[in-house]
Design a protein around this motif. Structure first.
Motif, PDB file in Angstrom:
ATOM      1  N   GLN A 144       0.673  -1.265  -0.022  1.00  0.00           N
ATOM      2  CA  GLN A 144       0.188   0.053   0.078  1.00  0.00           C
ATOM      3  C   GLN A 144       0.790   1.259  -0.016  1.00  0.00           C
ATOM      4  O   GLN A 144       0.397   2.495  -0.242  1.00  0.00           O
ATOM      5  N   ASP A 161      -9.627   9.120  -9.586  1.00  0.00           N
ATOM      6  CA  ASP A 161      -9.059   9.692  -8.664  1.00  0.00           C
ATOM      7  C   ASP A 161      -9.591  11.395  -8.293  1.00  0.00           C
ATOM      8  O   ASP A 161      -9.603  11.707  -7.244  1.00  0.00           O
ATOM      9  N   LEU A 198     -13.949  16.937   3.702  1.00  0.00           N
ATOM     10  CA  LEU A 198     -12.880  17.292   4.824  1.00  0.00           C
ATOM     11  C   LEU A 198     -13.043  18.610   5.158  1.00  0.00           C
ATOM     12  O   LEU A 198     -12.735  18.967   6.462  1.00  0.00           O
ATOM     13  N   ARG A 231     -13.125  -1.818  -0.888  1.00  0.00           N
ATOM     14  CA  ARG A 231     -13.412  -2.855  -2.131  1.00  0.00           C
ATOM     15  C   ARG A 231     -14.674  -3.280  -1.969  1.00  0.00           C
ATOM     16  O   ARG A 231     -15.323  -3.004  -1.085  1.00  0.00           O
ATOM     17  N   LEU A 263      -3.533  13.828  -3.482  1.00  0.00           N
ATOM     18  CA  LEU A 263      -3.117  12.699  -2.475  1.00  0.00           C
ATOM     19  C   LEU A 263      -3.612  13.077  -1.201  1.00  0.00           C
ATOM     20  O   LEU A 263      -3.524  12.006  -0.491  1.00  0.00           O
ATOM     21  N   ALA A 306      -6.352  14.264  -0.176  1.00  0.00           N
ATOM     22  CA  ALA A 306      -7.753  13.881  -0.036  1.00  0.00           C
ATOM     23  C   ALA A 306      -8.090  12.535  -0.061  1.00  0.00           C
ATOM     24  O   ALA A 306      -9.134  12.287   0.674  1.00  0.00           O
ATOM     25  N   LEU A 307      -7.218  11.718  -0.550  1.00  0.00           N
ATOM     26  CA  LEU A 307      -7.603  10.322  -0.928  1.00  0.00           C
ATOM     27  C   LEU A 307      -6.813   9.432   0.128  1.00  0.00           C
ATOM     28  O   LEU A 307      -5.566   9.657   0.104  1.00  0.00           O
ATOM     29  N   GLU A 308      -7.239   8.561   0.786  1.00  0.00           N
ATOM     30  CA  GLU A 308      -6.436   7.567   1.470  1.00  0.00           C
ATOM     31  C   GLU A 308      -5.650   6.688   0.555  1.00  0.00           C
ATOM     32  O   GLU A 308      -6.280   6.691  -0.875  1.00  0.00           O
ATOM     33  N   ALA A 352      -5.451   3.643   0.077  1.00  0.00           N
ATOM     34  CA  ALA A 352      -5.972   2.468  -0.697  1.00  0.00           C
ATOM     35  C   ALA A 352      -7.230   2.922  -1.510  1.00  0.00           C
ATOM     36  O   ALA A 352      -7.938   2.144  -2.197  1.00  0.00           O
ATOM     37  N   GLN A 353      -7.625   4.289  -1.632  1.00  0.00           N
ATOM     38  CA  GLN A 353      -8.758   4.589  -2.359  1.00  0.00           C
ATOM     39  C   GLN A 353      -8.378   5.088  -3.708  1.00  0.00           C
ATOM     40  O   GLN A 353      -9.002   5.390  -4.579  1.00  0.00           O
ATOM     41  N   ARG A 354      -6.786   5.061  -3.930  1.00  0.00           N
ATOM     42  CA  ARG A 354      -6.231   5.743  -5.185  1.00  0.00           C
ATOM     43  C   ARG A 354      -6.265   4.493  -6.303  1.00  0.00           C
ATOM     44  O   ARG A 354      -6.147   3.640  -5.763  1.00  0.00           O
ATOM     45  N   SER A 355      -6.579   4.994  -7.336  1.00  0.00           N
ATOM     46  CA  SER A 355      -6.545   3.651  -8.519  1.00  0.00           C
ATOM     47  C   SER A 355      -5.290   2.974  -8.511  1.00  0.00           C
ATOM     48  O   SER A 355      -5.599   1.835  -8.683  1.00  0.00           O
ATOM     49  N   ALA A 356      -4.183   3.586  -8.336  1.00  0.00           N
ATOM     50  CA  ALA A 356      -3.000   2.688  -8.224  1.00  0.00           C
ATOM     51  C   ALA A 356      -3.145   1.669  -7.208  1.00  0.00           C
ATOM     52  O   ALA A 356      -2.398   0.595  -7.705  1.00  0.00           O
ATOM     53  N   GLN A 357      -3.648   1.811  -6.112  1.00  0.00           N
ATOM     54  CA  GLN A 357      -3.719   0.733  -5.136  1.00  0.00           C
ATOM     55  C   GLN A 357      -5.085  -0.038  -5.301  1.00  0.00           C
ATOM     56  O   GLN A 357      -5.177  -1.195  -4.514  1.00  0.00           O
ATOM     57  N   LYS A 358      -6.281   0.723  -5.657  1.00  0.00           N
ATOM     58  CA  LYS A 358      -7.683   0.434  -5.483  1.00  0.00           C
ATOM     59  C   LYS A 358      -7.591  -1.072  -6.307  1.00  0.00           C
ATOM     60  O   LYS A 358      -8.547  -1.832  -5.635  1.00  0.00           O
ATOM     61  N   TYR A 359      -7.115  -1.397  -7.213  1.00  0.00           N
ATOM     62  CA  TYR A 359      -7.519  -2.453  -8.152  1.00  0.00           C
ATOM     63  C   TYR A 359      -6.209  -3.582  -7.954  1.00  0.00           C
ATOM     64  O   TYR A 359      -6.252  -4.555  -8.663  1.00  0.00           O
TER      65      TYR A 359
END
Lengths: 452, 62
Positions: free
Chosen positions: A13, A24, A35, A109, B7, B9-11, B13-20
């Protein structure tokens, strides 16, 4: 990543973010607003921003067949046992759906991809196939509801069904989760049309209070018809597509652990509004009970509206028919999206309502194809629509058990859930509900297949 | 909107690079294995029921 969750996705991660996508950017825009609002402590505004999946899933389940089921309940039993019973079924729905919110915020997920990744391809494809097949048939029944509503207002089937298809496709063309959700929420508000329709039936307040206090009366007592209606009303409140849809919508909306209280409140508000609409439908149809109307001959919600016209007036009947049409339309939008999420998640394709058409061709393709297929079936002359409607109920109830079992297994998976995993009390409540619903579903399925 | 803002605003695990990126398979204990075998048995009973109901309804419709 979730607190105390020990497991990371296979490739870790902590890599630096690579190319940021349209998905995104759009999600980040929504998150920044959340936020900012949280830092300003504007709690009502925060709830407004974070609400959506829970209200949509509950009002989406108040679909064409469900509202027919509630109308049948009112026409068969009047105001009595079923009023508090419907409240109980929505409380059960809240307990089940709350688990999907926790799964979504803890893992980011969807439900289908979690089943696929954690339990392997066999169960992944099985869960996806039974959901997509069941959804496809349910989608047909939603277009039957739209067609029936159109006929009440004098529209030819091709016009009403075509308009329904156009609305579903136009909502997908938005390619923006937040906008899609707000449009759908506005349409779903139409579920409340059943409330003025119920008021026009001049319900007896004392009878309502008596029903809530005593769980009665129950005219005719226990009978096979009563059991079937009881189970149909349970089936009208908790179904597999709701589990898949809400978890995926929570992820697509970008909810995080910090948003869990609002996610829960969203689900509770949705359950409350949907319960009020369901009870209003029972109350609106209750005058038919006194007249012993021949509801066995009714084939759609529009027949109820026509029969109710002399009892609740032209306005009341029109509201009732509009509500039935809206119920089919909103459910067509949510259910087709639920299929899209499940299919794309299972085959590891990109899945979000924030995608452009090229990146999300599988995602949008599934919704478009299933919508066109379902609408096409309804327009085929002499198509066995009643057979399809009956089969939908059987399939949905029989396949409820696997969906609920995987939900409970996933929400107890401490590796991915961390401290959001179910505790003992949650497992007890959730387990009892799941066992009850699964047994009820199985009994309903068997009663439908072997009515004697 | 800058990349930094996105970057923030998103956790991760929420970013496309990690989400998939997929989670690994879960190691299943005997209780879960037993539940899944029960589920297989349930499916074997349920699927013929579904087919029967569908065919029966089709015939009734015809």
């Amino acid at each position: 990543m979730s607190d105390n969750a020990t497991l990371m996705p296979a490739n870790g991660q902590d890599e630096p973010a690579q190319a940021l996508t349209r998905e995104d950017i759009l999600r980040a825009r929504d998150r920044l607003e959340v936020l900012r609002t949280r830092s300003q402590r504007r709690w009502l505004r925060l709830l407004w921003l974070l609400a959506g999946p829970g209200v949509l899933v509950m009002l989406g389940e108040n679909d064409g067949p469900s509202m027919v089921s509630y109308a049948t309940t009112g026409a068969s039993y009047g105001i009595g046992f079923f009023i508090p019973f419907i409240l109980l079924t929505f409380a059960m729905a809240y307990v089940v759906q709350e688990m999907t919110v926790r799964l979504g915020v803890a893992t980011h997920r969807g439900h289908a991809e979690l089943i696929f990744q954690r339990f392997g391809p066999f169960w992944g494809y099985f869960a996806m196939a039974d959901l997509v097949f069941g959804n496809l048939l349910t989608l047909v029944t939603e277009f039957i509801a739209i067609q029936a509503g159109g006929l009440y207002f004098g529209f030819r089937p091709v016009v009403s069904v075509g308009a329904g298809v156009a609305v579903v496709l136009a909502s997908l063309a938005l390619r923006r989760y937040a906008t899609w959700e707000r449009v759908l929420l506005a349409l779903a508000a139409g579920n409340l049309l059943f409330i003025p329709a119920a008021l026009l039936a001049h319900p007896d307040g004392a009878a309502l209070a008596h029903a809530l206090g005593t769980w009665g009366p129950l005219p005719g007592g226990l009978s096979t018809g009563f059991v079937v209606l009881l189970l149909a009303d349970i089936g009208a409140t908790v179904t597999p597509w709701m589990i898949f849809f809400q978890q995926s919508a929570v992820v697509d909306k970008g909810l995080t652990r910090a948003d869990l209280p609002q996610g829960r409140l969203d689900t509770a508000i949705g359950a409350f509004i949907a319960a009020m609409a369901a009870i209003a439908t029972v109350v609106a149809a209750a005058p038919l009970h006194a007249l012993h109307a021949p509801i066995r001959q009714f084939v759609s919600g529009a027949d109820f509206a026509t029969a109710l016209q002399p009892l609740i007036g032209h306005t009341g009947a029109t509201l009732f028919a509009l509500g039935m049409t809206e119920a089919g339309l909103v459910a067509a939008m949510t259910i087709s999206t639920s299929s899209s999420y499940a299919l794309a998640e299972t085959i590891s394709a990109r899945h979000s309502l924030n995608l452009d058409f090229r990146s999300g061709r599988w995602f949008y393709g599934a919704a478009i194809v299933s919508t066109l297929f379902a609408a096409g079936i309804v327009l085929i002359p002499h198509a066995p629509l009643l057979a399809l409607t009956l089969s939908v109920n059987v399939i949905a109830t029989l396949l409820m058990a696997p969906a609920l079992l995987f939900l409970l297994l996933l929400v107890n998976d401490a590796e991915i859930m961390g401290d959001l995993a179910n505790r003992r009390l949650g497992n007890l409540a959730g387990g009892l509900i799941i066992i009850g619903i699964a047994l009820a579903g199985a009994v309903y399925g068997v009663l439908m297949v072997f009515p004697t | 909107m800058t990349q930094d803002e996105i970057l923030r605003a998103l956790e991760p695990a929420q970013r496309s690079a990690q989400k998939y990126k997929p989670y690994p398979r879960r190691k299943l204990g005997w209780r879960v294995q037993a539940l899944l075998w029960l589920l297989r048995a349930y499916v074997l009973v349920a699927v013929p029921l579904v087919v029967y109901a569908f065919v029966k309804a089709l015939l009734a419709g015809a």
